[in-house]
Every structure is written in structure tokens, then in C-alpha cells.
Design a protein around this motif. Structure first.
Motif, PDB file in Angstrom:
ATOM      1  N   ASP A 114     -56.056   7.470 -15.889  1.00 32.03           N
ATOM      2  CA  ASP A 114     -55.196   7.765 -14.732  1.00 32.03           C
ATOM      3  C   ASP A 114     -55.553   9.061 -14.005  1.00 32.03           C
ATOM      4  OD1 ASP A 114     -53.673   5.442 -14.905  1.00 32.03           O
ATOM      5  OD2 ASP A 114     -52.284   6.330 -16.347  1.00 32.03           O
ATOM      6  N   LEU A 115     -56.771   9.542 -14.156  1.00 31.21           N
ATOM      7  CA  LEU A 115     -57.182  10.691 -13.355  1.00 31.21           C
ATOM      8  C   LEU A 115     -57.639  10.208 -11.977  1.00 31.21           C
ATOM      9  CD1 LEU A 115     -59.065  12.963 -15.922  1.00 31.21           C
ATOM     10  CD2 LEU A 115     -56.713  13.134 -15.085  1.00 31.21           C
ATOM     11  N   PRO A 116     -57.536  11.051 -10.962  1.00 28.21           N
ATOM     12  CA  PRO A 116     -57.895  10.623  -9.604  1.00 28.21           C
ATOM     13  C   PRO A 116     -59.374  10.275  -9.482  1.00 28.21           C
ATOM     14  CG  PRO A 116     -57.461  12.985  -9.688  1.00 28.21           C
ATOM     15  CD  PRO A 116     -57.031  12.425 -10.997  1.00 28.21           C
ATOM     16  N   GLY A 117     -59.655   9.318  -8.627  1.00 29.99           N
ATOM     17  CA  GLY A 117     -61.027   8.848  -8.456  1.00 29.99           C
ATOM     18  C   GLY A 117     -61.813   9.588  -7.401  1.00 29.99           C
ATOM     19  N   ASN A 118     -61.205  10.593  -6.756  1.00 28.47           N
ATOM     20  CA  ASN A 118     -61.882  11.368  -5.714  1.00 28.47           C
ATOM     21  C   ASN A 118     -61.621  12.850  -5.950  1.00 28.47           C
ATOM     22  OD1 ASN A 118     -62.631   9.007  -3.792  1.00 28.47           O
ATOM     23  ND2 ASN A 118     -60.459   8.708  -4.213  1.00 28.47           N
ATOM     24  N   LEU A 119     -62.683  13.648  -5.918  1.00 26.13           N
ATOM     25  CA  LEU A 119     -62.545  15.068  -6.247  1.00 26.13           C
ATOM     26  C   LEU A 119     -63.093  15.938  -5.114  1.00 26.13           C
ATOM     27  CD1 LEU A 119     -61.646  17.090  -8.395  1.00 26.13           C
ATOM     28  CD2 LEU A 119     -63.937  16.973  -9.372  1.00 26.13           C
ATOM     29  N   TRP A 120     -62.244  16.833  -4.645  1.00 24.30           N
ATOM     30  CA  TRP A 120     -62.572  17.789  -3.577  1.00 24.30           C
ATOM     31  C   TRP A 120     -62.600  19.168  -4.226  1.00 24.30           C
ATOM     32  CZ3 TRP A 120     -58.763  18.104   1.172  1.00 24.30           C
ATOM     33  CH2 TRP A 120     -59.239  19.037   2.105  1.00 24.30           C
ATOM     34  N   TYR A 121     -63.779  19.738  -4.332  1.00 23.43           N
ATOM     35  CA  TYR A 121     -63.925  20.985  -5.076  1.00 23.43           C
ATOM     36  C   TYR A 121     -64.128  22.180  -4.157  1.00 23.43           C
ATOM     37  CZ  TYR A 121     -69.051  20.221  -4.544  1.00 23.43           C
ATOM     38  OH  TYR A 121     -70.326  20.002  -4.050  1.00 23.43           O
ATOM     39  N   ALA A 122     -63.428  23.265  -4.491  1.00 21.70           N
ATOM     40  CA  ALA A 122     -63.554  24.520  -3.756  1.00 21.70           C
ATOM     41  C   ALA A 122     -64.592  25.396  -4.449  1.00 21.70           C
ATOM     42  CB  ALA A 122     -62.214  25.239  -3.691  1.00 21.70           C
ATOM     43  N   LEU A 123     -65.687  25.619  -3.766  1.00 21.08           N
ATOM     44  CA  LEU A 123     -66.762  26.496  -4.236  1.00 21.08           C
ATOM     45  C   LEU A 123     -67.333  27.148  -2.987  1.00 21.08           C
ATOM     46  CD1 LEU A 123     -68.631  27.584  -6.450  1.00 21.08           C
ATOM     47  CD2 LEU A 123     -70.047  25.532  -6.151  1.00 21.08           C
ATOM     48  N   TRP A 124     -66.952  28.388  -2.752  1.00 17.94           N
ATOM     49  CA  TRP A 124     -67.222  29.037  -1.470  1.00 17.94           C
ATOM     50  C   TRP A 124     -68.608  29.669  -1.436  1.00 17.94           C
ATOM     51  CZ3 TRP A 124     -61.821  31.636  -2.082  1.00 17.94           C
ATOM     52  CH2 TRP A 124     -60.820  30.650  -1.928  1.00 17.94           C
ATOM     53  N   ASP A 125     -69.612  28.808  -1.502  1.00 17.87           N
ATOM     54  CA  ASP A 125     -71.006  29.261  -1.552  1.00 17.87           C
ATOM     55  C   ASP A 125     -71.748  29.062  -0.231  1.00 17.87           C
ATOM     56  OD1 ASP A 125     -71.177  26.520  -1.482  1.00 17.87           O
ATOM     57  OD2 ASP A 125     -72.251  26.304  -3.385  1.00 17.87           O
ATOM     58  N   LYS A 126     -71.023  28.609   0.798  1.00 18.32           N
ATOM     59  CA  LYS A 126     -71.571  28.410   2.147  1.00 18.32           C
ATOM     60  C   LYS A 126     -72.654  27.339   2.198  1.00 18.32           C
ATOM     61  CE  LYS A 126     -70.522  33.181   3.501  1.00 18.32           C
ATOM     62  NZ  LYS A 126     -71.041  34.456   4.091  1.00 18.32           N
ATOM     63  N   GLN A 127     -72.638  26.438   1.231  1.00 22.82           N
ATOM     64  CA  GLN A 127     -73.603  25.346   1.207  1.00 22.82           C
ATOM     65  C   GLN A 127     -72.933  24.048   1.647  1.00 22.82           C
ATOM     66  OE1 GLN A 127     -76.545  24.939  -1.973  1.00 22.82           O
ATOM     67  NE2 GLN A 127     -75.667  26.742  -2.972  1.00 22.82           N
ATOM     68  N   ASN A 128     -73.410  23.514   2.756  1.00 22.43           N
ATOM     69  CA  ASN A 128     -72.854  22.283   3.303  1.00 22.43           C
ATOM     70  C   ASN A 128     -73.447  21.090   2.550  1.00 22.43           C
ATOM     71  OD1 ASN A 128     -71.756  20.271   4.919  1.00 22.43           O
ATOM     72  ND2 ASN A 128     -73.318  20.496   6.508  1.00 22.43           N
ATOM     73  N   THR A 129     -72.916  20.853   1.354  1.00 22.40           N
ATOM     74  CA  THR A 129     -73.444  19.798   0.497  1.00 22.40           C
ATOM     75  C   THR A 129     -72.375  19.345  -0.484  1.00 22.40           C
ATOM     76  OG1 THR A 129     -75.169  19.236  -1.119  1.00 22.40           O
ATOM     77  CG2 THR A 129     -74.343  21.505  -1.148  1.00 22.40           C
TER      78      THR A 129
END
Length: 275
Positions: A211-226
Motif C-alpha cells: 500500500d505504498l504510493p506508486g509515484n514518488l516526487w523527490y526533493a533534492l535541490w541540486d539544480k539538475q533537471n533530471t
């Protein structure tokens, strides 16, 4: 995004990558395992997105529709939502979608018991499961009222906390599982926003995937558009258009005469079904 829903003083929190874990196959399976007649086809977007505290005016959204960004995240609800949303109505959602914008719904739910900041809603070990049901039910009602239909994702926003505190982390996982399970029962897809040093790490590295979510949005402020080059966990996790990456925050930008302060995101994931 951290300061968008909670206090501004917590904006700059050190973010570190978590240890890599073994690939977990079919993370999205729980989101899509029901019959096709039950689940509408997922709508995805790949490209640049932005999030900002208050949904911009319709005029600003039209002016910003230059092709640089293709999606915008909006705060649909939650007792810990940090800003009023005078523009965020069903009419606004319909209008900005008609101009080509893709929308990413965020819900600022209950926060961890071991989190240091005071929040209107905090979960505890004893309330985690029931709050997950109540908050997910509210999230679906709010998203639906805005015209975001069944099959849309709703991203649960969880701010940083001490994941080494086992009791606290266990309570958070109970809440997240309850929230996601309730979303799925109502035919909405589960998503999660968190930090690679804490909240997102807790989800990505949990050994029990139930029952964990199937989509993950991670905050990593490294200025890499990836969503791939700096992905800190197993390469097989959250594939098939299931990732978002918040890589730059507090970016003051002017487009078409309208200035907004936004966070920049690389997106390769689901967006709301509208219309």
C-alpha cells in the motif's frame, strides 16, 4: 516546496541522498492492478513543471504558457496547506487545462509526530490509520470538486523528519499506507512528495511495499533537471512515468509580464485527468 505549505523558516533543510536499495519490481502494480474498466488510463507528462504556494491567476498562467513549463502543481487541500487559494476553482482548472497546462494535485496531510514544527494536524501512532482514511477521503473530495477526475494522482506532501526514530517512522508509514489504500479504493492514484534525506527516503527504502504510493516526487535541490541522473535509489524503482524531481527552489521568474516565485521540477509522471 517545503516552505509553501509550512513555515518559511524551514525552507532550507539540508538534503542528502539515501543509500541505494535493491530494485523493487512493479512498484506501480498496486496502482494499476484493478480491471481496466475500473481504472481510467493514466495521463502522464514528461518535461519541466513548477510549483508555487498559491495557484497563480488565470492571466498569469496564460502569460506563462510559453513552452518552458508544461505542468504546474497545485495545493488542493490539507489542514497544513500554507497558503490561501483564491484562484483555485473548478473554472480555473478547466480554463488552464484548456490552454494546454497539465496539473499535479498536492495534498498537505498530517505531519509526523517527531517533526519539530507546530502544525495544525499531526499524526500519532494511534491516529495514523484513521487520519489516513479521513485525509484521503477529503483529498479526493477536493480534487473531484475542482474537476480532477477519477484516475488522477494525488501527491501526499510529507515534510522532513527523523527517519531514524523508529516509532515515528512506523507511524508515518502507517498513515501513508492508509492514505494510499483509501485513494485507490476511490480510484485515485497514490503519489508522495518528500525529501531524499528523510520522508522520500522512508518510502523508497521501506522493505514492506504494501500500500505504498506508486509515484514518488523527490526533493533534492541540486539544480539538475533530471529524474534519472541523480535518482538516489534502485534504478528499477518508480519507473514507467512515476517520478518527479524538485531540483530548484525560490526561483523568481518573469514571463509575459507576470513575475512569480516558483520551485522548478523535472517531471516524468502522472498528471490530473481533467474535462
Amino acid at each position: 516546496m517545503a516552505g509553501h505549505r509550512l513555515s518559511k523558516k524551514r525552507r532550507h533543510i539540508a538534503v542528502a541522498t539515501g543509500a541505494a536499495v535493491a530494485a523493487v519490481g512493479a512498484v506501480v502494480a498496486a496502482q494499476t492492478s484493478m480491471a481496466a474498466t475500473t481504472w481510467p488510463a493514466q495521463k502522464t507528462f514528461t518535461g519541466r513543471a513548477f510549483d508555487t504556494c498559491t495557484a497563480p491567476s488565470l492571466a498569469a498562467m496564460k502569460a506563462w504558457n510559453t513552452g518552458f513549463y508544461g505542468a504546474a502543481a497545485v495545493y488542493v487541500g490539507g489542514k497544513n496547506r500554507g497558503c490561501a487559494q483564491p484562484n483555485l476553482t473548478a473554472s480555473w482548472v478547466k480554463s488552464v487545462s484548456a490552454t494546454g497546462w497539465k496539473l499535479i494535485p498536492i495534498y498537505v496531510g498530517a505531519q509526523p509526530p517527531c517533526q519539530t514544527s507546530a502544525n495544525p494536524e499531526k499524526l500519532t501512532a494511534s491516529t495514523a490509520a484513521s487520519l489516513g482514511v479521513a485525509d484521503a477521503t477529503d483529498a479526493v473530495a477536493r480534487a473531484s470538486a475542482l474537476g480532477m477526475k477519477a484516475g488522477s494522482p494525488i501527491f501526499l506532501d510529507m515534510e522532513p523528519y527523523d527517519v531514524t526514530n523508529k516509532a515515528c517512522n512506523d507511524a508515518v508509514l502507517t498513515y501513508v499506507r492508509s492514505f494510499t489504500k483509501t485513494l485507490r479504493a476511490k480510484t485515485y492514484r497514490g503519489g508522495f512528495y518528500g525529501f531524499t534525506s528523510s520522508s522520500a527516503k522512508a518510502i523508497a527504502t521501506a522493505t514492506d511495499r504494501t500500500d505504498l504510493p506508486g509515484n514518488l516526487w523527490y526533493a533534492l535541490w541540486d539544480k539538475q533537471n533530471t529524474t534519472t541522473a541523480d535518482w538516489p535509489w534502485g534504478a528499477g524503482q518508480y519507473t514507467d512515468h512515476s517520478r518527479g524531481h524538485q531540483y530548484l527552489v525560490n526561483s523568481k521568474e518573469t514571463r509575459g509580464g507576470y513575475t512569480l516565485t516558483v520551485d522548478q521540477d523535472a517531471w516524468d509522471g502522472p498528471v490530473a485527468l481533467v474535462g
